[in-house]
Design a protein around this motif. Structure first.
Motif, short mmCIF file in Angstrom:
data_model
loop_
_atom_site.label_atom_id
_atom_site.label_comp_id
_atom_site.label_asym_id
_atom_site.label_seq_id
_atom_site.Cartn_x
_atom_site.Cartn_y
_atom_site.Cartn_z
N UNK A 113 4.54 4.71 8.08
CA UNK A 113 4.50 5.71 7.14
C UNK A 113 5.44 6.63 7.28
N UNK A 114 5.57 7.23 8.49
CA UNK A 114 6.45 8.26 8.85
C UNK A 114 7.97 7.80 8.60
N UNK A 115 8.10 6.58 9.03
CA UNK A 115 9.56 5.98 8.91
C UNK A 115 9.98 5.91 7.45
N UNK A 116 8.95 5.34 6.65
CA UNK A 116 9.37 5.06 5.05
C UNK A 116 9.53 6.24 4.53
N UNK A 117 8.91 7.31 4.83
CA UNK A 117 9.06 8.90 4.38
C UNK A 117 10.20 9.39 4.79
N UNK A 118 11.03 8.92 5.85
CA UNK A 118 12.10 9.31 6.25
C UNK A 118 12.07 10.57 7.18
N UNK A 119 10.72 10.90 7.63
CA UNK A 119 10.59 11.96 8.55
C UNK A 119 10.96 11.75 10.13
N UNK A 120 11.20 10.73 10.63
CA UNK A 120 11.64 10.20 11.71
C UNK A 120 12.91 9.16 11.46
N UNK A 121 13.81 9.22 12.60
CA UNK A 121 14.94 8.40 12.70
C UNK A 121 14.54 6.99 13.13
N UNK A 122 13.80 6.94 14.09
CA UNK A 122 13.37 5.56 14.64
C UNK A 122 11.91 5.74 14.98
N UNK A 123 11.16 4.41 15.17
CA UNK A 123 9.84 4.33 15.80
C UNK A 123 9.81 3.26 16.86
N UNK A 124 9.05 3.57 17.77
CA UNK A 124 8.64 2.32 18.77
C UNK A 124 7.30 2.02 18.71
N UNK A 125 6.96 0.79 18.10
CA UNK A 125 5.56 0.45 17.78
C UNK A 125 5.37 -1.02 17.79
N UNK A 126 4.14 -1.66 17.43
CA UNK A 126 3.91 -2.89 17.26
C UNK A 126 4.53 -3.23 15.92
N UNK A 127 4.27 -4.42 15.71
CA UNK A 127 4.96 -4.99 14.25
C UNK A 127 3.95 -5.47 13.52
N UNK A 128 3.72 -4.80 12.05
CA UNK A 128 2.84 -5.72 11.22
C UNK A 128 3.84 -6.68 10.45
N UNK A 129 3.29 -7.94 10.28
CA UNK A 129 4.11 -8.92 9.85
C UNK A 129 4.30 -8.68 8.28
N UNK A 130 3.54 -7.90 7.73
CA UNK A 130 3.31 -7.93 6.31
C UNK A 130 4.37 -6.69 5.78
N UNK A 131 4.76 -5.96 6.76
CA UNK A 131 5.60 -4.78 6.40
C UNK A 131 7.04 -5.30 6.43
N UNK A 132 7.69 -5.35 5.26
CA UNK A 132 8.90 -5.86 4.73
C UNK A 132 10.06 -4.41 4.44
N UNK A 133 9.69 -3.11 4.51
CA UNK A 133 10.43 -2.04 4.25
C UNK A 133 11.03 -1.65 5.35
N UNK A 134 10.67 -2.03 6.51
CA UNK A 134 11.39 -1.51 7.78
C UNK A 134 12.07 -2.55 8.51
N UNK A 135 12.88 -2.30 9.13
CA UNK A 135 13.82 -3.22 9.95
C UNK A 135 12.87 -3.19 11.35
N UNK A 136 12.76 -4.38 11.96
CA UNK A 136 12.21 -4.59 13.29
C UNK A 136 12.92 -5.16 14.39
N UNK A 137 13.12 -4.61 15.46
CA UNK A 137 13.74 -5.18 16.50
C UNK A 137 13.22 -5.35 17.90
N UNK A 138 12.83 -6.43 18.43
CA UNK A 138 12.03 -6.54 19.48
C UNK A 138 12.60 -5.83 20.76
N UNK A 139 11.85 -5.22 21.40
CA UNK A 139 12.39 -4.63 22.59
C UNK A 139 11.89 -5.22 24.04
N UNK A 140 10.55 -5.14 24.14
CA UNK A 140 9.83 -5.76 25.47
C UNK A 140 8.52 -6.05 25.12
N UNK A 141 7.77 -6.79 25.97
CA UNK A 141 6.28 -7.14 26.05
C UNK A 141 5.47 -6.19 27.02
#
Length: 297
Positions: free
Chosen positions: A135-163
């Motif tokens: 939600x914070x990223x979609x609103x533009x309140x932050x530049x980037x996020x570090x998080x788990x990925x929700x497969x149904x979210x198609x508004x954000x770009x996700x790049x895998x980092x590590x396990x």
């Protein structure tokens, strides 16, 4: 008519309850009710039908809802662009992240960025749950996020980092504390606490555990590592979560849990609709070039 009334009406139309809308807007129900009445008086028509605690929109309300939503979206977009421009002008990067990444991952990455690219960039962190990060990223309140990925979210770009390793943590005197690694069958007959199903990580852990064993006494009820740790210490139960540095403040024994290494892949996320500054592009390249992993199917 003022901007607040547009926000108020949009939220009320969305929630269909004065109590819930007022809570989300952080105002009292009487204030919200008076604002809507004033709006109706100014427009000379009835916007809502009241029926107990629920409301429905009149035809006039449906027309005004479209206009209010469009106006609020335009205002929010302008605010986000202004805030983003301010951050770029002041050389600030705002990061919203799951707690474990703030303690285990980001410090080394940020230091490397400052050494190689820009020592005078200011970084602002905030820890949050993955759902809130979206939600914070979609609103533009932050530049980037570090998080788990929700497969149904198609508004954000996700790049895998590590396990992240999934671990079991117990009190030092617990029978499981003597093990160097734990299989799921070792957890039978124990009360297990993990993250709530309202969190992305809770869903992934529960799915992984349930897929491999249907006999576990699993309670996915808590939101974060600290809550799980406190529950484990108080009730001598078994906690399952990620290996976060925040757990080091508790007298707990941590044991690696034998589950798929892809149970929790951590992602870099950002809003592709926002313009990326040169510094932000350099940071993203640094994070993904040397630390990325293949995305699992």
């Amino acid at each position: 008519m003022n901007i607040n009334q547009l926000y108020y009406f949009k939220e009320l139309a969305k929630q269909r309850k004065f109590s819930k809308a007022a809570k989300n807007l952080s105002i009292s129900q009487p204030s919200l009710s008076n604002s809507i009445k004033s709006l109706e008086k100014e427009l000379g028509c009835k916007l809502i039908n009241r029926s107990g605690s629920q409301i429905t929109l009149t035809k006039y309300g449906e027309i005004f809802f479209k206009a209010a939503s469009s106006s609020v979206n335009i205002i929010e977009k302008a605010k986000n662009e202004i805030n983003q421009y301010k951050r770029q002008k002041d050389n600030i990067i705002k990061i919203v992240s799951i707690p474990s990444a703030i303690s285990n991952y980001l410090p080394a990455v940020i230091q490397k960025f400052k050494n190689e690219f820009s020592s005078n960039t200011t970084f602002i962190y905030q820890n949050s749950l993955s759902n809130d990060i979206y939600q914070e990223l979609e609103k533009g309140n932050f530049d980037i996020g570090i998080c788990s990925k929700l497969d149904t979210n198609h508004k954000l770009k996700f790049i895998p980092l590590y396990n992240e390793d999934i671990i079991v943590f117990v009190r030092p005197e617990h029978p499981l504390a003597s093990l160097s690694e734990i299989n799921l069958e070792d957890l039978n007959n124990y009360n297990i606490i993990t993250y709530s199903q309202d969190t992305v990580l809770g869903q992934k852990i529960t799915q992984a555990l349930s897929y491999n064993s249907s006999s576990l006494n699993l309670s996915p009820t808590l939101d974060n590592d600290l809550s799980i740790a406190a529950h484990v210490l108080t009730n001598n139960s078994v906690g399952i979560g990620v290996d976060s540095a925040f757990l080091n403040d508790f007298n707990l024994t941590k044991i690696k849990l034998k589950v798929s290494k892809n149970t929790n892949t951590v992602y870099l996320a950002y809003n592709p609709k926002l313009d990326l500054s040169a510094n932000l592009k350099q940071l993203i390249n640094l994070m993904t070039k040397k630390m990325a992993i293949p995305e699992s199917d």
